[in-house]
Design a protein around this motif. Structure first.
Motif, short mmCIF file in Angstrom:
data_model
loop_
_atom_site.label_atom_id
_atom_site.label_comp_id
_atom_site.label_asym_id
_atom_site.label_seq_id
_atom_site.Cartn_x
_atom_site.Cartn_y
_atom_site.Cartn_z
N CYS A 101 1.11 43.59 9.41
CA CYS A 101 1.34 42.17 9.10
C CYS A 101 2.60 41.97 8.26
O CYS A 101 2.86 42.74 7.33
N ASP A 103 4.05 39.98 5.33
CA ASP A 103 3.21 39.56 4.20
C ASP A 103 4.03 38.97 3.05
O ASP A 103 4.72 39.69 2.33
N GLU A 166 -5.87 35.95 12.98
CA GLU A 166 -5.99 35.50 11.58
C GLU A 166 -7.46 35.38 11.17
O GLU A 166 -7.85 35.86 10.11
N LEU A 171 -6.82 36.70 7.49
CA LEU A 171 -5.46 36.71 6.93
C LEU A 171 -5.20 35.43 6.14
O LEU A 171 -5.51 34.33 6.61
N THR A 175 0.96 35.15 5.64
CA THR A 175 0.93 36.42 6.40
C THR A 175 0.78 36.10 7.88
O THR A 175 0.31 35.02 8.25
N GLN A 261 1.86 29.13 8.95
CA GLN A 261 1.65 30.19 7.96
C GLN A 261 2.75 30.23 6.90
O GLN A 261 2.75 31.10 6.03
N TYR B 209 -8.32 41.42 5.57
CA TYR B 209 -7.34 41.33 4.49
C TYR B 209 -8.07 41.20 3.17
O TYR B 209 -8.99 40.40 3.02
#
Lengths: 266, 266
Positions: A101, A103, A166, A171, A175, A261, B209
């Motif tokens: 990912c 991040d 996600e 997530l 990210t 995101q 995560y």
């Protein structure tokens, strides 16, 4: 070790000609191929920790470390992940699967704790830094894994359904899943060969960009690869079609998702 | 070879603790640091060709090979390049300097010759593919170079003035300079150490995560690094400030430039 070409042999497969120089020490770097058939053999946590140390040893822009990897081992989650990744069998079969990912989340939290508003993270530059960071980390991981005889396969299809990924991986904002990676011991039945690439002079230019865009010579070298797969196509048409905007496997809406995101907003 | 830490020593420098497992074969992957002081020693074309073969052996999405590297060796062009890259001395001093470019141009030409309109290249997805491709290639190049005892340094400042880089390297539409890379023999005076990284559990999550965003432990390990540079800061503030949107060294307008070159348009 299933694959054991020497660097000169690998060079010949890449370029269709024999190297004139010594390539000592380069064997493992040149013999990469994506492995999609894995033996049902496990790889220990300790081994993966060593590879992850390699990943963390890669360069990272200003030591910001804008990436994370999530291993997906629990069978039902792995099955769900494989489904999201265009049902690719190797995602199910690999000893390990990682979602790599981009991040910004961790940096964002650390900055705020230090009293800094990380409002610059929505610049394209920060998106690019995170994508480069995660790719450098993953490729050092890949090189280290291959040097030890393991096989890997990148999974771009992790970007087919990013919102579902996600949810599956929980997530946070800041990210996104950049790509997946399968890691495992290649099965004896794996027949993937070293794939020919463009001539070196077509990707390495001197002083200024000077693209030799004639791919006739490359087509000759790629022909057997397509033929073995029963495809009567050329690199130019096969690749061109990928770029026609009609074969996006859901990724035509990726920019909207990245915006959501917090990436590439300005 | 100037740097010769074993993998366990490198692990200790990264994480501040000793590994409990064998890290055999990982020495060169774990001992990376960015080298900024180079000895005035040349590296042969043949050696670079071997490293470029490693770069071309990296995974590339659907074999599209969306990257190019331009070596900048002519002294006046190298000097101009160094100036564009924030005057970083290592850009001037390295035996080789490469501008690694995200490249849609070659595919675009090949597709058109094959009768396909590559109108999908302006999707964000194709920008991401090219950035990942070029980063994977560069990092395999870097790993191969370091395995042979050379030193490298990525240059993100190649993105400070992208239009000027475009002019200097005569980059066509459909390409942009993603980052630079210095390659050379580390000078005896190079004192760069292996830099501590976040705990492995802070970048590698299991199943979902689960960011441990507490960096107190990391701050303790980073303190000596900052102190040696005469800086009284912490990783969180030092990094946070990078993300505040006020320290962009020109890269706040990168998205406009990417749009002009045909990237990330939709």
């Amino acid at each position: 070790m299933l694959f054991s070409e020497t660097a000169p042999e690998a060079w010949a497969s890449r370029y269709g000609s024999h190297p004139t120089q010594s390539l000592e020490g380069l064997d493992a770097f040149l013999r990469h191929r994506s492995v999609r058939r894995f033996a049902p053999v496990s790889i220990s946590e300790d081994t993966v920790a060593g590879l992850m140390a390699a990943a963390q040893s890669a360069s990272t822009s200003s030591n910001l470390q804008l990436w994370s990897a999530i291993s997906v081992q629990e069978p039902s989650r792995r099955a769900a992940m494989a489904e999201l990744c265009a049902d690719q069998k190797q995602v199910k079969d690999a000893a390990w699967f990682f979602a790599f990912c981009a991040d910004h989340y961790r940096l964002s939290m650390a900055a705020q704790k230090a009293g800094v508003d990380p409002k610059g993270l929505d610049y394209a530059e920060f998106g690019i830094m995170a994508i480069i960071d995660v790719a450098l980390a993953a490729e050092r991981f890949a090189c280290a894994a291959e040097a030890q005889g393991y096989g890997i396969c990148y999974i771009g299809a992790l970007r087919n359904q990013p919102a579902e990924v996600e949810r599956l991986l929980e997530l946070p904002h800041g990210t996104f899943g950049a790509f997946g990676m399968c890691l495992g011991v290649p099965a004896d039945s794996e027949t993937a060969r070293i794939k020919p690439r463009l001539k070196q002079s077509q990707v390495w230019f001197r002083e200024t960009y000077d693209a030799d865009v004639s791919v006739d010579e490359y087509e000759l070298r790629m022909k057997p690869t397509y033929e073995r797969r029963g495809m009567s196509t050329s690199w130019a048409s096969h690749s061109g079609i990928r770029a026609d905007g009609e074969h996006m496997t859901g990724r035509d809406v990726l920019l909207d998702y990245l915006h959501k995101q917090g990436f590439f907003l300005r």
